[in-house]
Design an enzyme around this catalytic site. Structure first.
Site, PDB file in Angstrom:
ATOM      1  N   GLY A  28      56.472  36.638  19.418  1.00 38.54           N
ATOM      2  CA  GLY A  28      55.181  36.916  18.807  1.00 38.54           C
ATOM      3  C   GLY A  28      54.907  35.967  17.665  1.00 38.54           C
ATOM      4  O   GLY A  28      55.823  35.383  17.081  1.00 38.54           O
ATOM      5  N   GLY A  30      51.913  35.392  14.329  1.00 31.27           N
ATOM      6  CA  GLY A  30      50.719  35.796  13.604  1.00 31.27           C
ATOM      7  C   GLY A  30      50.320  34.742  12.600  1.00 31.27           C
ATOM      8  O   GLY A  30      50.800  33.604  12.640  1.00 31.27           O
ATOM      9  N   LYS A  34      56.383  34.111  12.427  1.00 29.97           N
ATOM     10  CA  LYS A  34      56.796  34.067  13.821  1.00 29.97           C
ATOM     11  C   LYS A  34      57.882  35.115  14.018  1.00 29.97           C
ATOM     12  O   LYS A  34      58.721  35.313  13.141  1.00 29.97           O
ATOM     13  CB  LYS A  34      57.326  32.682  14.194  1.00 29.97           C
ATOM     14  CG  LYS A  34      56.265  31.584  14.171  1.00 29.97           C
ATOM     15  CD  LYS A  34      56.847  30.235  14.589  1.00 29.97           C
ATOM     16  CE  LYS A  34      55.766  29.156  14.594  1.00 29.97           C
ATOM     17  NZ  LYS A  34      56.314  27.838  15.013  1.00 29.97           N
ATOM     18  N   ASP A 149      45.610  50.524   9.004  1.00 24.30           N
ATOM     19  CA  ASP A 149      45.326  49.635  10.139  1.00 24.30           C
ATOM     20  C   ASP A 149      45.886  50.237  11.424  1.00 24.30           C
ATOM     21  O   ASP A 149      46.484  49.536  12.242  1.00 24.30           O
ATOM     22  CB  ASP A 149      45.904  48.241   9.891  1.00 24.30           C
ATOM     23  CG  ASP A 149      45.318  47.190  10.840  1.00 24.30           C
ATOM     24  OD1 ASP A 149      44.212  47.429  11.383  1.00 24.30           O
ATOM     25  OD2 ASP A 149      45.959  46.152  11.051  1.00 24.30           O
TER      26      ASP A 149
END
Length: 514
Positions: A28, A30, A34, A149
């Site tokens: 993944g 963002g 990492k 969130d």
């Protein structure tokens, strides 16, 4: 699949030195980090390793966000919340080692509808995930954490099909809300934002999380958004006007719950305790029952075949981060890196100049036996008390208490077990530690207490009691009403004088000399 950390670029692991983990593929990425699949060399356990470049964090203004995420994850120990194992850092990078949730994001489990689009989950499946989500959110709120969130991307599923709440980067702490009266920051994903959030009038973090849970439930059941407009301003108008429809397939109980979750007036919106009393929610609901064992690992009492299901966690980060004990090195600490299972504050990491400059409050290792302590710090504290009455010897600091006893260890452990039984608590004993747990679960989880016995001298031991989980007020009532009264006969009311040339004379003499 796995390789040693230290070579390569791109999707390969960054150049850092570690003896604890092997790095696998990039799983993944963002804006700030990492994430690599990793494996603990000694145990073989798979982990997710979040790697962040310190210069990039500063450049993007993300330092405070990462600080908050680590601080929040330190507070949380729940089977439905992704857990943090440890934090490592060198001059250039920060690595957060976390639980690896193999099942991936929850939305991957949606069925396909006749037209090929997502059709959501079956009602009993959606209910189970929603129950686990509410259980996790209730626990977070009890620890003073508001997620802010909650969305499908941040809800993962493990190999056993259990939900895990992830990504606390936008979360807020209750003390922030108390300082500001209400939270002000508009953050999160538009579809899941409560109307009071985007109106910028200040909001209650707990109520905003409940709204997001309502959107999640609607999407789980239908595979569709309750407010389908893609244009943000029109989406906000739909949300503010509460323009959504419950499908005819919703039962009256379910429709009632969804409408109360998606109530635009936060003062009229359903609360977490009220959700747990709704008939649709209660159907088949089994409260999460867990305890922290003598190795500081999270265990569930609801495992298969009568055996406790293991939710592994190396240490109680909440307790260890404030421990007053002397730091003890962790075996296998990476060369050239700092490591702390209690996740050091990034303000310390930012000031770090070299690999030997950061003092970390690491927890003491488990003591399968009762060895003589190398340090006399605990004895010195007690010996220097101004008086030797009972109240002085029951020394309390926040959620910890300790006292000195001259009784045999077996008698102390037996008395702790007896006290637990008197209030219908369970007691588990391993070596010189007793784990006491309440049998009933409240909104803040079951009360869990650890009592450890340490040898001070040949004649004296110190018993250290601390809360591991549950409500602080309930812990203090238990200590005041049950523990102190039950242990009164075992606590020394005066320390014996030093014995020259033997016994605990050396320790007492050292204490007196100071």
């Amino acid at each position: 699949m796995f390789r040693s950390m230290g070579t390569g670029t791109g999707t390969k692991p960054p150049a850092m030195t570690t003896e604890r983990y092997e790095f696998g593929p990039l799983v993944g990425e963002g804006n700030f980090a990492k994430v690599y699949l990793g494996r603990h060399r000694a145990t073989g356990e798979e982990v997710a390793i979040k790697v962040m470049d310190k210069e990039k964090l500063v450049r993007l203004g993300a330092t405070e966000l990462i600080k908050r995420e680590i601080a929040v994850m330190q507070r949380l120990r729940h089977p439905n919340v992704v857990r943090i194992h440890e934090v490592m850092a060198n001059k250039r990078r920060i690595c957060v080692v976390m639980e690896y949730v193999r099942g991936g994001a929850l939305y991957r489990y949606f069925r396909r509808g006749p037209s090929g689009g997502a059709a959501g989950l079956r009602e009993h499946e959606a209910r189970r995930f929603f129950q686990q989500l509410v259980s996790a959110v209730a626990y977070c709120h009890s620890r003073g954490v508001f997620h802010r969130d909650i969305k499908l991307d941040n809800l993962l599923v493990d190999e056993q099909g259990n939900l895990k709440v992830a990504d606390f980067g936008l979360s807020a702490l209750a003390d922030m809300e108390r300082r500001e009266a209400h939270l002000q920051t508009v953050c999160g994903t538009p579809l899941f934002l409560a109307p009071e959030v985007f109106k910028r009038r200040g909001y209650d973090g707990a109520k905003a999380d409940v709204w997001a849970c309502g959107v999640v439930l609607y999407v789980l059941l239908t595979g569709r958004k309750p407010f389908p407009d893609e244009h943000v301003s029109r989406l906000y108008r739909l949300i503010g006007q509460n323009q959504f429809q419950c499908p005819p397939s919703f039962s009256p109980d379910l429709a009632r719950l969804v409408r109360r979750l998606l109530q635009p007036d936060p003062d009229r919106r359903i609360t977490i305790p009220e959700i747990m009393e709704m008939r649709w929610f209660k159907r088949g609901f089994k409260e999460v029952t867990y305890y922290i064992d003598s190795n500081d690992r999270l265990r569930s009492l609801d495992g298969l075949d009568g055996e406790p299901e293991l939710y592994d966690s190396d240490t109680d980060t909440i307790e260890s981060s404030s421990s007053s004990e002397s730091p003890t090195p962790v075996a296998g600490t990476p060369r050239g890196m700092h490591t702390s299972v209690s996740a050091p504050a990034l303000s310390e990491l930012d000031r770090m100049e070299d690999s030997a400059s950061l003092p970390l409050p690491l927890p003491l290792p488990p003591r399968p036996r009762m060895p003589r302590p190398k340090s006399l710090n605990a004895f010195d504290i007690i010996a220097s008390s101004p008086s030797f009455d009972l109240s002085g010897l029951f020394e309390e600091r926040g959620e910890r208490m300790r006292f000195v006893s001259g009784a045999p260890v077996a008698d102390i452990i037996a008395k702790l077990q007896e006290i637990a039984g008197m209030v219908s608590f369970t007691a588990r004993t391993k070596d010189c530690q007793v784990s006491i747990e309440a049998t009933r679960n409240g909104q803040k989880g079951a009360l869990a207490i650890s009592a450890k016995v340490f040898e001070l001298t040949r004649e004296l031991v110190m018993v250290q009691v601390c809360k591991k989980a549950g409500d602080t007020a309930e812990y203090r009532r238990f200590c005041d009403n049950e523990l102190k009264a039950g242990l009164r006969g075992l606590v020394v009311d005066a320390l014996p004088p030093p014995v020259e040339g033997g016994g605990h004379g050396g320790a007492a003499a050292a204490a007196e000399a100071e």
